[in-house]
Design an enzyme around this catalytic site. Sequence first.
Site, short mmCIF file in Angstrom:
data_model
loop_
_atom_site.label_atom_id
_atom_site.label_comp_id
_atom_site.label_asym_id
_atom_site.label_seq_id
_atom_site.Cartn_x
_atom_site.Cartn_y
_atom_site.Cartn_z
N GLU A 44 0.81 -1.24 0.00
CA GLU A 44 0.00 0.00 0.00
C GLU A 44 0.83 1.28 0.00
O GLU A 44 0.34 2.34 0.38
CB GLU A 44 -0.97 0.04 1.18
CG GLU A 44 -2.14 -0.92 1.02
CD GLU A 44 -3.11 -0.85 2.19
OE1 GLU A 44 -3.87 0.11 2.27
OE2 GLU A 44 -3.09 -1.78 3.02
N THR A 49 0.27 2.28 -8.24
CA THR A 49 -0.34 3.56 -8.64
C THR A 49 0.67 4.36 -9.46
O THR A 49 0.33 4.97 -10.48
CB THR A 49 -0.77 4.36 -7.39
OG1 THR A 49 -1.53 3.49 -6.55
CG2 THR A 49 -1.60 5.57 -7.75
N ARG A 179 -7.88 0.04 -5.57
CA ARG A 179 -6.85 -0.71 -4.85
C ARG A 179 -6.99 -2.22 -5.07
O ARG A 179 -8.05 -2.79 -4.81
CB ARG A 179 -6.97 -0.40 -3.36
CG ARG A 179 -6.31 -1.41 -2.42
CD ARG A 179 -4.81 -1.35 -2.49
NE ARG A 179 -4.20 -2.32 -1.59
CZ ARG A 179 -2.98 -2.81 -1.75
NH1 ARG A 179 -2.24 -2.42 -2.76
NH2 ARG A 179 -2.48 -3.66 -0.89
N ASP A 201 7.22 -3.95 -11.12
CA ASP A 201 6.40 -3.71 -9.92
C ASP A 201 6.18 -5.03 -9.20
O ASP A 201 5.84 -6.04 -9.82
CB ASP A 201 5.04 -3.12 -10.38
CG ASP A 201 4.10 -2.85 -9.22
OD1 ASP A 201 4.57 -2.66 -8.08
OD2 ASP A 201 2.87 -2.81 -9.47
N GLN A 205 3.55 -6.60 0.33
CA GLN A 205 3.18 -7.20 1.62
C GLN A 205 4.15 -8.32 1.95
O GLN A 205 4.74 -8.93 1.05
CB GLN A 205 1.74 -7.73 1.55
CG GLN A 205 0.74 -6.59 1.50
CD GLN A 205 -0.72 -7.04 1.40
OE1 GLN A 205 -1.00 -8.22 1.20
NE2 GLN A 205 -1.63 -6.11 1.54
N1 LIG Z 1 -4.41 9.71 -1.31
C1 LIG Z 1 -3.45 8.99 -1.87
N2 LIG Z 1 -3.66 7.70 -2.14
C2 LIG Z 1 -2.66 7.01 -2.72
C3 LIG Z 1 -1.40 7.58 -3.05
N3 LIG Z 1 -0.63 6.62 -3.62
C4 LIG Z 1 -1.36 5.50 -3.64
N4 LIG Z 1 -2.59 5.73 -3.10
C5 LIG Z 1 -3.67 4.76 -2.91
O1 LIG Z 1 -3.20 3.81 -1.96
C6 LIG Z 1 -3.67 2.51 -2.29
C7 LIG Z 1 -2.51 1.54 -2.39
O2 LIG Z 1 -1.73 1.85 -3.54
P1 LIG Z 1 -1.04 0.72 -4.43
O3 LIG Z 1 -0.43 1.43 -5.59
O4 LIG Z 1 -1.96 -0.39 -4.68
O5 LIG Z 1 0.12 0.23 -3.42
P2 LIG Z 1 1.24 -0.87 -3.71
O6 LIG Z 1 2.51 -0.31 -3.15
O7 LIG Z 1 1.24 -1.28 -5.13
O8 LIG Z 1 0.74 -2.08 -2.77
P3 LIG Z 1 1.11 -3.66 -2.93
O9 LIG Z 1 0.75 -4.07 -4.30
O10 LIG Z 1 0.29 -4.32 -1.85
O11 LIG Z 1 2.57 -3.76 -2.64
C8 LIG Z 1 -4.47 2.67 -3.58
O12 LIG Z 1 -5.85 2.75 -3.24
C9 LIG Z 1 -3.98 3.97 -4.16
O13 LIG Z 1 -4.95 4.64 -4.93
C10 LIG Z 1 -1.21 8.97 -2.75
O14 LIG Z 1 -0.14 9.55 -2.98
N5 LIG Z 1 -2.27 9.61 -2.16
MG LIG Z 2 0.93 -3.07 -6.06
#
Ligand SMILES: Nc1nc2c(ncn2[C@@H]2O[C@H](COP(=O)(O)OP(=O)(O)OP(=O)(O)O)[C@@H](O)[C@H]2O)c(=O)[nH]1
Ligand SMILES: [Mg+2]
Length: 356
Positions: A44, A49, A179, A201, A205
């Site tokens: 997360e 993103t 997400r 990417d 987790q």
């Molecule tokens: N408000 C806000 N939300 C964000 C930001 N960056 C990511 N998010 C949100 O945070 C959530 C997690 O983002 P992901 O890009 O899925 O995170 P990840 O690092 O890929 O997570 P894993 O795949 O579990 O490793 C998503 O709902 C995104 O939209 C940000 O800068 N601001």
């Molecule tokens: Mg991810």
Amino acid sequence: MATCCLSEEDRAAVRRSREIDRNLQAEKKQYRSEIKILLLGAGESGKSTFLKQMRIIHGEDFDDEARIEFRPTVYHNVMKGAKTLAKAVRNLNIPMQHDSNEEFCDILNNYKSNILEPQDFVQYVEPLQALWKDNGIREAFSRRNEFQLGDSVPYFLEKVKEIGKLDYIPTREHVLHSRKATTGIVDYRIDVRNVPFRFVDVGGQRQHRQKWFQCFDEVTAILFLCSSSAYDQVLVEDRVTNRLVESRNIFETIVNNRCFSSVSIILFFNKYDLLCEKVLHKRITDYITGVKFEGDPHQLKDVERFLTQLFDSVRTDRRQELYRHFTTATDTNNIKFVFRAVRDTILHRHIDGIMG
Ligand SMILES: Nc1nc2c(ncn2[C@@H]2O[C@H](COP(=O)(O)OP(=O)(O)OP(=O)(O)O)[C@@H](O)[C@H]2O)c(=O)[nH]1
Ligand SMILES: [Mg+2]
């Protein structure tokens, strides 16, 4: 970008960037290899993103068909978020403001299915809107660090009416907020102003991190993402460990790994939008101890300096400065600007290695 509203430092960066572009064009050399960028960070933190932004900015943007594919994820994010809040109200013994919302909480508590089509979501629109307005839910939401609620849940709950339309197609912004945890390894190749980039990417987790080693060959740069606003939250995985502490521990092992001694490591303090809001009412010093805080924990600049020191202090090789940016991965303009600086940093350092 118009340079009139930029600081002197940013203007200099734009000038440098244009110069690099001119040189690349003038030299017209062949690239010997692609620039491999590994996206690392805890779950997360915003890695996927960021990758979506690369696709929007430099690749093939999400057209209607591609965005429709995100519809079930958006429905799932809304329903799961509402269910989490409904459960929290009960667990924290918070009374609901309206009895009718109590009934909907029962429905949500038993909700298990996965909505795929608009006609199946429509029935939930009104009760979801009423629920989100209820003071009981709002109180639970204000205590969200005591349970696990996705950062995009409030964003989507504000938009239930739009999401509930029969002809709903997620917007680009909805796609960026949706997400879905990454479980495998995702490769994405694009040319950024004629330079071949390959982004990798991975899932952040704990249960997915053993796969990271498979991607460690031939890395040019690592973008390490940290959720800067997560200082008052604990991990989904064990519900005990502080998320910022976990992030710093992972950064420590990556930044000091000898495999990466010639790799550029760039740190993104992501979720800056949420950080700006959180520092106003939550002190980072109440959650992160062991490192001296100078200044006022409600002042953003002081918190930024503290975060930088927190991560910088774990680096054993301090010959190079720490490259870091405060970012909002959901904001396309912000990422456009930050990535330009990142690209310049990488090209500046590795140009001889990647050009034939
Ligand atoms: N408000 C806000 N939300 C964000 C930001 N960056 C990511 N998010 C949100 O945070 C959530 C997690 O983002 P992901 O890009 O899925 O995170 P990840 O690092 O890929 O997570 P894993 O795949 O579990 O490793 C998503 O709902 C995104 O939209 C940000 O800068 N601001
Ligand atoms: Mg991810």
